[in-house]
Write a protein that holds these residues in place. Structure first.
Motif, mmCIF file in Angstrom:
data_model
loop_
_atom_site.group_PDB
_atom_site.id
_atom_site.type_symbol
_atom_site.label_atom_id
_atom_site.label_comp_id
_atom_site.label_asym_id
_atom_site.label_seq_id
_atom_site.Cartn_x
_atom_site.Cartn_y
_atom_site.Cartn_z
ATOM 1 N N CYS A 571 -18.226 2.423 11.529
ATOM 2 C CA CYS A 571 -16.793 2.587 11.733
ATOM 3 C C CYS A 571 -16.103 1.244 11.502
ATOM 4 O O CYS A 571 -16.379 0.275 12.221
ATOM 5 C CB CYS A 571 -16.488 3.105 13.135
ATOM 6 N N ILE A 572 -15.253 1.181 10.490
ATOM 7 C CA ILE A 572 -14.562 -0.041 10.108
ATOM 8 C C ILE A 572 -13.106 0.052 10.563
ATOM 9 O O ILE A 572 -12.429 1.041 10.260
ATOM 10 C CB ILE A 572 -14.615 -0.253 8.583
ATOM 11 N N PRO A 573 -12.613 -0.958 11.317
ATOM 12 C CA PRO A 573 -11.195 -0.925 11.734
ATOM 13 C C PRO A 573 -10.273 -0.920 10.517
ATOM 14 O O PRO A 573 -10.556 -1.545 9.494
ATOM 15 C CB PRO A 573 -11.043 -2.210 12.561
ATOM 16 N N CYS A 574 -9.175 -0.206 10.645
ATOM 17 C CA CYS A 574 -8.195 -0.165 9.568
ATOM 18 C C CYS A 574 -7.558 -1.549 9.407
ATOM 19 O O CYS A 574 -7.430 -2.307 10.365
ATOM 20 C CB CYS A 574 -7.109 0.868 9.879
ATOM 21 N N ALA A 575 -7.168 -1.852 8.188
ATOM 22 C CA ALA A 575 -6.517 -3.131 7.905
ATOM 23 C C ALA A 575 -5.103 -3.142 8.464
ATOM 24 O O ALA A 575 -4.559 -2.091 8.849
ATOM 25 C CB ALA A 575 -6.501 -3.382 6.393
ATOM 26 N N ASP A 576 -4.492 -4.319 8.521
ATOM 27 C CA ASP A 576 -3.115 -4.427 8.977
ATOM 28 C C ASP A 576 -2.213 -3.578 8.101
ATOM 29 O O ASP A 576 -2.323 -3.574 6.867
ATOM 30 C CB ASP A 576 -2.650 -5.885 8.914
ATOM 31 N N GLY A 577 -1.322 -2.844 8.759
ATOM 32 C CA GLY A 577 -0.405 -1.986 8.024
ATOM 33 C C GLY A 577 -0.976 -0.645 7.654
ATOM 34 O O GLY A 577 -0.310 0.152 6.994
ATOM 35 N N GLU A 578 -2.219 -0.341 8.092
ATOM 36 C CA GLU A 578 -2.852 0.945 7.829
ATOM 37 C C GLU A 578 -3.253 1.579 9.153
ATOM 38 O O GLU A 578 -3.530 0.872 10.135
ATOM 39 C CB GLU A 578 -4.084 0.791 6.935
ATOM 40 N N ILE A 579 -3.290 2.905 9.175
ATOM 41 C CA ILE A 579 -3.637 3.623 10.406
ATOM 42 C C ILE A 579 -4.562 4.788 10.090
ATOM 43 O O ILE A 579 -4.661 5.248 8.950
ATOM 44 C CB ILE A 579 -2.386 4.173 11.120
ATOM 45 N N SER A 580 -5.262 5.256 11.108
ATOM 46 C CA SER A 580 -5.948 6.552 11.087
ATOM 47 C C SER A 580 -5.730 7.149 12.465
ATOM 48 O O SER A 580 -6.122 6.558 13.465
ATOM 49 C CB SER A 580 -7.439 6.394 10.777
ATOM 50 N N ASN A 581 -5.066 8.273 12.504
ATOM 51 C CA ASN A 581 -4.719 8.885 13.780
ATOM 52 C C ASN A 581 -5.588 10.076 14.135
ATOM 53 O O ASN A 581 -5.263 10.851 15.027
ATOM 54 C CB ASN A 581 -3.248 9.295 13.796
ATOM 55 N N MET A 582 -6.702 10.239 13.419
ATOM 56 C CA MET A 582 -7.615 11.340 13.687
ATOM 57 C C MET A 582 -9.026 10.802 13.874
ATOM 58 O O MET A 582 -9.396 9.786 13.286
ATOM 59 C CB MET A 582 -7.598 12.353 12.532
ATOM 60 N N THR A 583 -9.794 11.509 14.679
ATOM 61 C CA THR A 583 -11.198 11.147 14.848
ATOM 62 C C THR A 583 -11.978 11.520 13.591
ATOM 63 O O THR A 583 -11.833 12.612 13.061
ATOM 64 C CB THR A 583 -11.790 11.872 16.068
ATOM 65 N N GLY A 584 -12.798 10.583 13.130
ATOM 66 C CA GLY A 584 -13.621 10.848 11.954
ATOM 67 C C GLY A 584 -12.890 10.715 10.639
ATOM 68 O O GLY A 584 -13.287 11.334 9.647
ATOM 69 N N SER A 585 -11.843 9.926 10.590
ATOM 70 C CA SER A 585 -11.092 9.763 9.336
ATOM 71 C C SER A 585 -11.950 9.052 8.292
ATOM 72 O O SER A 585 -12.645 8.084 8.592
ATOM 73 C CB SER A 585 -9.817 8.956 9.573
ATOM 74 N N LEU A 586 -11.867 9.545 7.072
ATOM 75 C CA LEU A 586 -12.599 8.920 5.968
ATOM 76 C C LEU A 586 -11.820 7.757 5.372
ATOM 77 O O LEU A 586 -12.406 6.848 4.794
ATOM 78 C CB LEU A 586 -12.892 9.955 4.880
ATOM 79 N N HIS A 587 -10.511 7.806 5.496
ATOM 80 C CA HIS A 587 -9.673 6.769 4.909
ATOM 81 C C HIS A 587 -8.568 6.392 5.881
ATOM 82 O O HIS A 587 -8.192 7.171 6.758
ATOM 83 C CB HIS A 587 -9.052 7.253 3.590
ATOM 84 N N CYS A 588 -8.066 5.179 5.706
ATOM 85 C CA CYS A 588 -6.900 4.733 6.455
ATOM 86 C C CYS A 588 -5.666 4.916 5.570
ATOM 87 O O CYS A 588 -5.716 4.676 4.369
ATOM 88 C CB CYS A 588 -7.039 3.269 6.871
ATOM 89 N N GLU A 589 -4.576 5.327 6.183
ATOM 90 C CA GLU A 589 -3.340 5.553 5.450
ATOM 91 C C GLU A 589 -2.399 4.368 5.656
ATOM 92 O O GLU A 589 -2.256 3.874 6.771
ATOM 93 C CB GLU A 589 -2.662 6.841 5.913
ATOM 94 N N ARG A 590 -1.740 3.943 4.576
ATOM 95 C CA ARG A 590 -0.805 2.829 4.668
ATOM 96 C C ARG A 590 0.522 3.321 5.238
ATOM 97 O O ARG A 590 0.988 4.402 4.902
ATOM 98 C CB ARG A 590 -0.595 2.196 3.302
ATOM 99 N N CYS A 591 1.088 2.506 6.115
ATOM 100 C CA CYS A 591 2.366 2.845 6.734
ATOM 101 C C CYS A 591 3.497 2.725 5.712
ATOM 102 O O CYS A 591 3.393 1.962 4.745
ATOM 103 C CB CYS A 591 2.648 1.920 7.910
ATOM 104 N N PRO A 592 4.590 3.470 5.907
ATOM 105 C CA PRO A 592 5.770 3.292 5.047
ATOM 106 C C PRO A 592 6.272 1.855 5.116
ATOM 107 O O PRO A 592 5.941 1.098 6.034
ATOM 108 C CB PRO A 592 6.791 4.284 5.637
ATOM 109 N N SER A 593 7.119 1.503 4.163
ATOM 110 C CA SER A 593 7.512 0.105 3.998
ATOM 111 C C SER A 593 8.205 -0.474 5.228
ATOM 112 O O SER A 593 8.034 -1.655 5.540
ATOM 113 C CB SER A 593 8.421 -0.035 2.771
ATOM 114 N N GLU A 594 8.992 0.318 5.937
ATOM 115 C CA GLU A 594 9.719 -0.199 7.091
ATOM 116 C C GLU A 594 8.941 -0.007 8.392
ATOM 117 O O GLU A 594 9.485 -0.194 9.474
ATOM 118 C CB GLU A 594 11.087 0.467 7.201
ATOM 119 N N PHE A 595 7.671 0.387 8.273
ATOM 120 C CA PHE A 595 6.843 0.595 9.464
ATOM 121 C C PHE A 595 5.594 -0.267 9.362
ATOM 122 O O PHE A 595 5.210 -0.728 8.290
ATOM 123 C CB PHE A 595 6.464 2.063 9.613
ATOM 124 N N TRP A 596 4.934 -0.440 10.497
ATOM 125 C CA TRP A 596 3.712 -1.237 10.558
ATOM 126 C C TRP A 596 2.780 -0.604 11.579
ATOM 127 O O TRP A 596 3.210 0.160 12.449
ATOM 128 C CB TRP A 596 4.039 -2.681 10.943
#
Length: 882
Positions: A571-596
């Motif tokens: 399990c690798i932590p998501c990078a800054d500006g990316e999130i995963s809000n589900m258990t077992g996510s395969l990928h991290c999603e990048r936040c919109p430009s005005e969000f972090w």
């Protein structure tokens, strides 16, 4: 092994191409038991009534020969009597096959494939005493004519009891059969098996149901044990296809063989014990599963959650075994759907060897269950025993003779026994349906409205019960669509029966044994499960966990380990500006430009507005420096004002000095406008204040420098008129003129394309910078360029006047101050361009303060030093000295 031995055996039937093949009627081995009831049409039955084959080495130097099996299977015995019960029920039905008596002949295949072929040949081979010859190959027309000439004993078989046997019978004998247990998906292929039907669903459905259970219960790391034949291999194959891409993996696959089950069960138990998987899938016959469970119990391996196939999920032999119950608690299994057969329980309870003297199966069951011998009542005379000394019948008969004789009062009435338990009829009901399907097909085939031809016409188109051809019966079997006596719609979908299963759970009883509990059902590909009713292997109501790696929590992503199954991962932590809000996510999603991303990387939150504020350390420092500069400037102003009549102040053009101090104070104070949240008016005012304040300051210095030069030049002969052009009025006018030019530049710039507050999203971080964006670089460049032009001019003139004779030459101070001023603003440009976010503003404020302090200290510090600390030098004589 069955392919080779079966081939050798068929050679006995078909010979080599070009030779003659003998089709004989009886192929059963000596001592092979059977159950027979005569009728107008006799259908065959093929059951594995015994499950322990004799261990015989086949050296292929002679025709294969197998001794009788042992180990009576009471469930298969019940299936056999279900066929007999259905036939007798049909014969009592006046609307089904009226005027026709249905008969049966049932043989035991003993679970051996060659023996299944052998017994099937005995069922379809013809009369007991006639043989016929025909040219090979086996499937030629001559062969069929030979069988027809010999007389078909059974136009249809109820069986076989395994997929491999069903494949053999269909491919080699081409016999028409309805199986009740052959569930191999391959048998659904009508192009390869056109004469095969079954009343059990294809294993595709149960394998998919098991895969759906694993996916639904989040079991991603599973072990598998399967019987090494078509049933087990193809079921595992379908299971693997179903879980592919669903995040479920098999840690191991252990095959077991019927012939070497003891050794294979031990190996499988050791594998299960060493495995990390806590869920084990078992696709075997119940006798094989029992061997594995006993090996696990011997090693005290508990806490495993077993997934059971329909072949053993409802086995009473396993449920009532105390050793098995220690390791098999909580089994979750797919079971053939349960149904009822009214009258079947009474039928089983009324079975008695006295009423069925020719029933060898019932005699064996009786002797096993009641421990008494019926040998004296069933024609086992000494002469018959002597005649059978060459076979196992002799040994078996001696064993039976050693038992005490039965009293005749033994009965199944009123006893609790699995054999007479009809509360959950599954396979037996499949047999029952198969018999009814055969009866309806026969009824359709034999129905003839004009069976008796008119006088003078001896030709009848009706089929005779004595000359039924399987190919004719096949056509009617394909069209069977009837309602059973219990109101159930019955029809074939090709070779298959509509898929319906029960989901069962093995739960512990207070007595320590296990009971079967219905916890769901499967209808086609739809799975319905009542999780709250399940008792798990762990004893708790929580679903057991069986994973290679725990599912990655929110805020992380799955990273596969090189060379390992996809179920084993990190399990690798998501990078800054990316999130995963589900258990077992395969990928991290990048936040919109005005969000972090938040701290946990689980949600995108609006970026904090970032600007140089008065509350932060940098803002406080710069504010302090600016206010301090303004205070010092005010103090110098007061000192000069108080000593305005002294020679030093008067000699340095006190009016310009006061104006210069005022402009420096404005320079210090204008830096405060840059601090705080930018707004439309602050963005416009700060640049205008900066540009005008500095032009005013530099203009004062430029005029002072020009005055110094003019004073010294006027001392030359003939240059007295030069000072007329640099009087006080001209000095004030020059400063006003230079400043107005900057005012005009700022006015045009701010009216056409003024700086506007803007959010800078280019800097990736949790904060978004609010800054005054320069809409017009040209305008800002003109403002700075004009200040630079005045400063360079001032520097040049001051440099030229630095060596003029005087004890206190102000040109030297202006030269040094302008050098600092120019150095600061030259360094400002690259620093301004490369600084990120709010630090752009900090760089500009620093340049304003640095240049302002440079001017203040370089020009006024020496004067204040003399005024305050060296008043003796503040005289006209000292100042005029050379």
């Amino acid at each position: 092994m069955w392919n080779l031995t079966g081939f050798v055996f068929v050679e006995r039937l078909m010979g080599v191409e070009g030779l003659q093949a003998t089709v004989c009627s009886r192929w059963g081995a000596p001592g092979n038991k059977s159950l027979f009831q005569d009728g107008d049409v006799v259908i065959g039955g093929l059951f594995s009534v015994h499950y322990i084959p004799s261990a015989v080495e086949q050296d292929f130097t002679k025709l294969p020969q197998y001794e009788p099996c042992n180990g009576l299977d009471q469930q298969s015995l019940k299936y056999m009597y279900a066929m007999a019960f259905a036939v007798e029920e049909i014969n009592r039905n006046s609307s089904l096959l009226p005027g026709l008596k249905l008969g049966y002949r049932i043989l035991d295949s003993c679970g051996r494939y060659p023996w299944a072929l052998q017994t099937a040949l005995s069922l379809v081979g013809g009369d007991a005493h006639r043989c016929s010859t025909a040219a090979s190959p086996l499937h030629s027309a001559a062969y069929e004519q030979a069988l027809e000439k010999a007389g078909w004993t059974a136009p249809l078989l109820i069986g076989a009891a395994s997929s491999t046997s069903g494949i053999m019978l269909s491919r080699i004998l081409r016999s028409l059969s309805i199986s009740f247990l052959a569930s191999c998906p391959c048998l659904s292929d009508r192009s390869k098996f056109p004469n095969f039907f079954r009343t059990i669903p294809s294993d595709i459905y149960q394998a998919r149901a098991m895969a759906q259970l694993a996916i639904r219960l989040h079991w991603t790391w599973i072990g598998a044990v399967h019987v090494n034949n078509d049933y087990g291999q193809l079921a595992i194959q379908v299971f693997q296809e179903e879980i592919q891409g669903k995040g479920v993996c098999l840690e191991f696959i252990e095959p077991v063989h019927r012939e070497t089950i003891v050794r294979d069960a031990e190996r499988a138990a050791l594998t299960i014990q060493a495995a990390t998987a806590r869920v084990i899938l078992v696709f075997t016959w119940y006798t094989d599963a029992k061997k594995v469970f006993l090996e696990l119990a011997k090693r005290n391996v508990t806490g495993r959650q077993f997934l059971a196939s329909e072949a053993w999920s409802t086995s009473d032999d396993l449920l009532q075994d105390a050793a098995v119950s220690k390791v098999a608690r909580g089994v979750l299994g797919v079971a053939i759907r349960s149904s009822t057969m009214p009258g079947f329980e009474n039928y089983l309870r009324r079975l008695h060897p006295v009423h069925r003297p020719d029933d060898e199966f019932l005699r064996e069951f009786w002797e096993k269950e009641f421990g008494c011998s019926q040998v004296d009542k069933f024609s086992y005379s000494p002469s018959s025993l002597r005649a059978d000394r060459s076979s196992d019948v002799f040994t078996s008969s001696l064993q039976k003779a050693s038992l005490p004789p039965c009293s005749g009062k033994e009965s199944l009435e009123g006893v609790q026994h699995p054999f007479v338990d009809t509360s959950q009829l599954r396979v037996a009901y499949n047999v029952y349906l198969a018999v009814y399907a055969a009866a309806h097909a026969l009824h359709s085939l034999l129905s003839c409205p004009n069976r008796d031809p008119p006088p003078g016409n001896n030709i009848s188109t009706c089929v005779s019960p004595k000359h039924i051809k399987p190919i004719e019966l096949l056509q009617h079997l394909n069209k069977v669509n009837v309602t059973t006596p219990h109101g159930e719609m019955f029809y074939f979908q090709g070779a298959d029966f509509p898929a319906k299963y029960d989901l069962v759970n093995w739960q512990k009883t207070p007595e320590g044994l296990l009971k079967l509990v219905l916890i769901g059902r499967v209808d086609g590909f739809d799975l319905h499960l009542n999780e709250s009713a399940i008792q798990w292997s762990t004893g708790s109501n929580q679903v057991p966990v069986s994973v290679c790696s725990e599912r990655c929590p929110p805020g992380t992503r799955t990273a596969n380990r090189k060379g390992e199954p996809v179920c084993c991962f990190d399990c690798i932590p998501c990078a800054d500006g990316e999130i995963s809000n589900m258990t077992g996510s395969l990928h991290c999603e990048r936040c919109p430009s005005e969000f972090w991303s938040n701290v946990d990387r689980t949600a995108c939150i609006p970026r904090q507005l970032d600007f140089l504020s008065f509350n932060e350390t940098l803002g406080i420092t710069l504010t302090t420096a600016a206010v301090s500069g303004a205070v010092v400037t005010t103090a110098v102003f007061v000192v000069f004002l108080h000593h305005r009549q002294t020679p030093l102040v008067r000699a340095n053009n006190s009016e310009l000095s006061f104006l210069l101090l005022l402009s420096l104070k404005l320079c210090f104070l204008c830096s405060l406008v840059f601090i705080g949240r930018p707004s439309v008016w602050s963005c416009r005012f700060q640049q205008a204040a900066f540009g005008i304040s500095f032009v005013l300051c530099v203009s004062c210095l430029l005029v002072k420098t020009i005055v110094v030069l003019a004073v010294f030049r006027s001392a030359r002969p003939g240059a007295e008129a030069l000072m007329k052009w640099f009087g006080p009025g001209q000095q004030r006018g020059s400063i006003c003129f230079f400043t107005c030019i900057q005012v005009i530049i700022c006015a045009i710039w701010l009216s056409l394309s003024p700086p506007m507050p803007q959010r800078d999203l280019g800097f990736k971080g949790s904060k978004v910078t609010v800054e005054c964006a320069m809409e017009s670089v040209v305008g800002f460049s003109l403002v700075l360029g004009y200040i630079g032009l005045l400063a360079c001019t001032c520097l040049l003139l001051a440099f030229l006047a630095r060596k003029l004779p005087d004890n206190f030459n102000e040109a030297k101070l202006i030269t040094f101050s302008m050098l600092i001023f120019c150095a600061v603003w030259v360094a400002f440009v690259p620093a301004y361009v490369s600084s990120p976010g709010k630090y752009v503003v900090a760089v500009e404020i620093f340049a304003i303060l640095a240049s302002s302090y440079g001017l203040l200290l370089c020009i006024f510090a020496p004067k204040c030093f003399i005024i305050l600390l060296r008043p003796e030098k503040n005289t006209k004589k000292y100042l005029m000295a050379r």
